[in-house]
Design an enzyme around this catalytic site. Sequence first.
Site, PDB file in Angstrom:
ATOM      1  N   LYS A 110       2.892  -2.284 -38.644  1.00  0.00           N
ATOM      2  CA  LYS A 110       3.511  -2.078 -37.343  1.00  0.00           C
ATOM      3  C   LYS A 110       2.833  -0.900 -36.655  1.00  0.00           C
ATOM      4  O   LYS A 110       2.352   0.015 -37.328  1.00  0.00           O
ATOM      5  CB  LYS A 110       4.999  -1.746 -37.577  1.00  0.00           C
ATOM      6  CG  LYS A 110       5.950  -2.331 -36.561  1.00  0.00           C
ATOM      7  CD  LYS A 110       7.382  -2.082 -36.962  1.00  0.00           C
ATOM      8  CE  LYS A 110       8.142  -1.507 -35.784  1.00  0.00           C
ATOM      9  NZ  LYS A 110       9.533  -1.238 -36.080  1.00  0.00           N
TER      10      LYS A 110
ATOM     11  N   SER B  81      14.812   6.629 -29.408  1.00  0.00           N
ATOM     12  CA  SER B  81      13.374   6.908 -29.410  1.00  0.00           C
ATOM     13  C   SER B  81      12.658   5.956 -28.451  1.00  0.00           C
ATOM     14  O   SER B  81      11.713   6.333 -27.764  1.00  0.00           O
ATOM     15  CB  SER B  81      12.817   6.760 -30.820  1.00  0.00           C
ATOM     16  OG  SER B  81      13.435   7.675 -31.691  1.00  0.00           O
TER      17      SER B  81
ATOM     18  N   ARG C  90      25.649   4.583 -32.787  1.00  0.00           N
ATOM     19  CA  ARG C  90      25.924   4.960 -31.396  1.00  0.00           C
ATOM     20  C   ARG C  90      26.978   4.002 -30.852  1.00  0.00           C
ATOM     21  O   ARG C  90      28.072   3.940 -31.359  1.00  0.00           O
ATOM     22  CB  ARG C  90      24.635   4.946 -30.573  1.00  0.00           C
ATOM     23  CG  ARG C  90      23.726   6.123 -30.847  1.00  0.00           C
ATOM     24  CD  ARG C  90      22.356   5.911 -30.288  1.00  0.00           C
ATOM     25  NE  ARG C  90      21.789   4.680 -30.832  1.00  0.00           N
ATOM     26  CZ  ARG C  90      20.534   4.290 -30.678  1.00  0.00           C
ATOM     27  NH1 ARG C  90      19.714   4.998 -29.968  1.00  0.00           N
ATOM     28  NH2 ARG C  90      20.111   3.181 -31.229  1.00  0.00           N
TER      29      ARG C  90
ATOM     30  N   HIS D 171      19.166  12.484 -33.532  1.00  0.00           N
ATOM     31  CA  HIS D 171      18.870  12.525 -34.971  1.00  0.00           C
ATOM     32  C   HIS D 171      19.154  13.930 -35.527  1.00  0.00           C
ATOM     33  O   HIS D 171      19.747  14.077 -36.596  1.00  0.00           O
ATOM     34  CB  HIS D 171      17.397  12.209 -35.244  1.00  0.00           C
ATOM     35  CG  HIS D 171      16.951  10.826 -34.870  1.00  0.00           C
ATOM     36  ND1 HIS D 171      15.847  10.599 -34.070  1.00  0.00           N
ATOM     37  CD2 HIS D 171      17.424   9.607 -35.210  1.00  0.00           C
ATOM     38  CE1 HIS D 171      15.669   9.298 -33.924  1.00  0.00           C
ATOM     39  NE2 HIS D 171      16.615   8.664 -34.603  1.00  0.00           N
TER      40      HIS D 171
END
Length: 164
Positions: A48, A135, A97, A24
Amino acid sequence: MTQENSANRVAIYPGSFDPITNGHVDLIKRGLNIFDEIIVLIAYNPNKSYLFSVEERMEMIREVFNGTKGVRVDCYAGLLVDYLKISGTSIIMRGMRALSDFEYEFQMALMNRRQTRKIETVFLMSGFKWFYTSSRLIKEVVSLGGSVKGLVPDNVNQKLIEKF
Ligand code: PNS
């Protein structure tokens, strides 16, 4: 004057950033070669659960970019397109990616554009060094006792160690 013909080109870089990784960070730095300002937006869903609170995530990102001109950190719990409207911006920046990211990113970009045609999503290729960094994997590795040193900023590495 609209943003498009003003000198200040702003992009929103939304994500969960739970936590921010060096992938990031690399993207934000490269984004600054294109945009005058990047708003790193922690877009979160209150229903969440995340490893780090919104405040912790904002603090970690602020520490990483402390003093960097052109980087701002914000958070928002609603629709991304609404945040863009409120902030008067029209560009979303996202990283891509491997090919595996493509479908998810394509769906989000099209869904966002369906809601307002004024939005454009700009994709930057992830840096080669960070192709396998996510992550989710970072959290998994640390939770099982592995090291992610070098894959996340030092302050994030420290926070991860403290969490687990
Ligand atoms: O880092 P992530 O988890 O891949 O980021 C996904 C994120 C936060 C950019 C996406 O879930 C999002 O935009 N959430 C805000 C709510 C929203 O607008 N959802 C519809 C997206 S088409």
